[in-house]
Write an enzyme that holds these catalytic residues in place. Structure first.
Site, PDB file in Angstrom:
ATOM      1  N   GLU A 160       0.835  -1.292   0.207  1.00 32.05           N
ATOM      2  CA  GLU A 160       0.006  -0.093   0.020  1.00 32.05           C
ATOM      3  C   GLU A 160       0.807   1.416  -0.023  1.00 32.05           C
ATOM      4  OE1 GLU A 160      -3.811   1.424   2.611  1.00 32.05           O
ATOM      5  OE2 GLU A 160      -2.220   0.448   3.571  1.00 32.05           O
ATOM      6  N   LYS A 202     -10.219   0.175  -2.061  1.00 33.79           N
ATOM      7  CA  LYS A 202     -10.218  -0.304  -0.598  1.00 33.79           C
ATOM      8  C   LYS A 202     -11.646   0.181  -0.035  1.00 33.79           C
ATOM      9  CE  LYS A 202      -7.712   0.562   3.709  1.00 33.79           C
ATOM     10  NZ  LYS A 202      -6.634   1.306   4.104  1.00 33.79           N
ATOM     11  N   CYS A 209      -4.846  -3.691   2.813  1.00 29.39           N
ATOM     12  CA  CYS A 209      -4.753  -3.254   4.234  1.00 29.39           C
ATOM     13  C   CYS A 209      -5.556  -3.595   5.336  1.00 29.39           C
ATOM     14  CB  CYS A 209      -4.047  -2.155   4.450  1.00 29.39           C
ATOM     15  SG  CYS A 209      -3.048  -1.421   6.022  1.00 29.39           S
TER      16      CYS A 209
END
Length: 306
Positions: free
Chosen positions: A75, A146, A187
């Site tokens: 990321e 995300k 993440c």
């Protein structure tokens, strides 16, 4: 399966500076099979696009020389801001010069890239945290934005509010690649098992990608155990490329880039948790099939309506 890691010191003449080779698959599960090599990168991104691109370029070269068909980056691979608002300021559309530079890198190096956490422009005050997969012809194959944003008061640490400048995604994404069917996440998604269940059981993922920039506090407590849990419960390989070390005076990432097999065994790890380098391992398709056949949880799942 053979796995090895490469930790790079670019200030020295030798390109290969440290290689650790290990065989870590249980012998009872090892079978002759078709395998394909993958690499995962670890780096410490800063607030300079060209400096980060130079690091990524060197790691891509290393992965290509090692025979990897795809390399996964963490990321915020292209930029980690030093001041509030910097990430939004530098955000670009996917057809902008930053991403096109990485497309050219993939094409010139004849390797697929997983670029997790690109600052994709949304508007003047917001961006999307976008995972981009580029093929070896330099074409963007798919993107995932995300979904779960990091709005957290880290115990004993800092407070984060990713939603103040990031628009969450709404679509679960998988894509076929030379290393199998990839399930794309980023993440903080790691803490929400349902997305991984859907990638495995509904979208037939074989390899789950978790590019990350975990904080030092949360990484020490939860990083490896969460990744191994996702691998075990989905019977997928998990590749977790990580940011590592101090980016600036205010931000530090945990590091510990990992590759984990469908049995939950760590088969790839850098010897230094915060160094810049790559870890390389072989995806064994027959191991995926063996684990899923001997423990057929896809057929044993019970639909719960609680």
């Amino acid at each position: 399966m053979n796995a090895y890691s490469v930790s790079l010191d670019f200030t020295k003449p030798s390109f290969f500076t440290r290689i650790a080779l290990s065989t870590q698959i249980p012998l009872t599960m090892a079978t002759l099979s078709k395998t394909v090599r993958v690499a995962a990168a670890q780096m410490t991104s800063v607030n300079d696009l060209m400096t980060n691109f130079a690091t990524c370029s060197r790691l891509v070269q290393e992965a290509a020389l090692a025979g990897a068909k795809l390399i996964c980056f963490p990321e915020n691979f292209s930029f980690v801001g030093d001041k509030e608002g910097e990430s939004v300021k530098i955000a670009e559309p996917l057809d902008g010069p930053v991403m096109q530079r990485y497309c050219s890198l993939a094409r010139d190096s004849n390797i697929w890239l997983s670029l997790g956490g690109f600052q994709e422009r949304f508007d003047d005050t917001h961006l999307c945290n976008t995972h981009v997969v580029i093929d070896d012809a330099g074409m963007i194959r798919d993107t995932y934005q995300k979904m779960h944003l990091f709005d957290v008061d880290v115990p004993g640490g800092s407070s984060y509010k990713e939603s103040s400048f990031t628009v969450p995604g709404t679509k679960i994404v998988s894509v076929d690649s030379p290393i199998g069917r990839l399930g794309l996440t980023v993440c903080y998604d790691l803490r929400f098992p349902k997305i991984y269940q859907q990638l495995r059981f509904e979208q037939k993922a074989q390899v789950l990608l978790v590019p990350s920039a975990f904080t030092k506090v949360t990484g020490e407590a939860h990083w490896e155990i969460l990744l191994r849990a996702r691998a075990i419960e989905t019977q997928c390989y998990v590749i977790a490329a990580a940011q590592a070390g101090k980016h600036n005076e205010k931000r530090e990432s945990y590091g510990d880039t990992l590759i984990i097999d469908p049995w939950g065994t760590v088969v790839g790890r850098l010897p230094d948790r915060v160094s810049t380098g790559i870890v390389v391992a072989d995806i064994d398709f027959s191991l995926i099939d063996s684990v899923r056949t001997k423990m057929p949880i896809d057929k044993q799942r019970v639909s719960l309506d609680l």
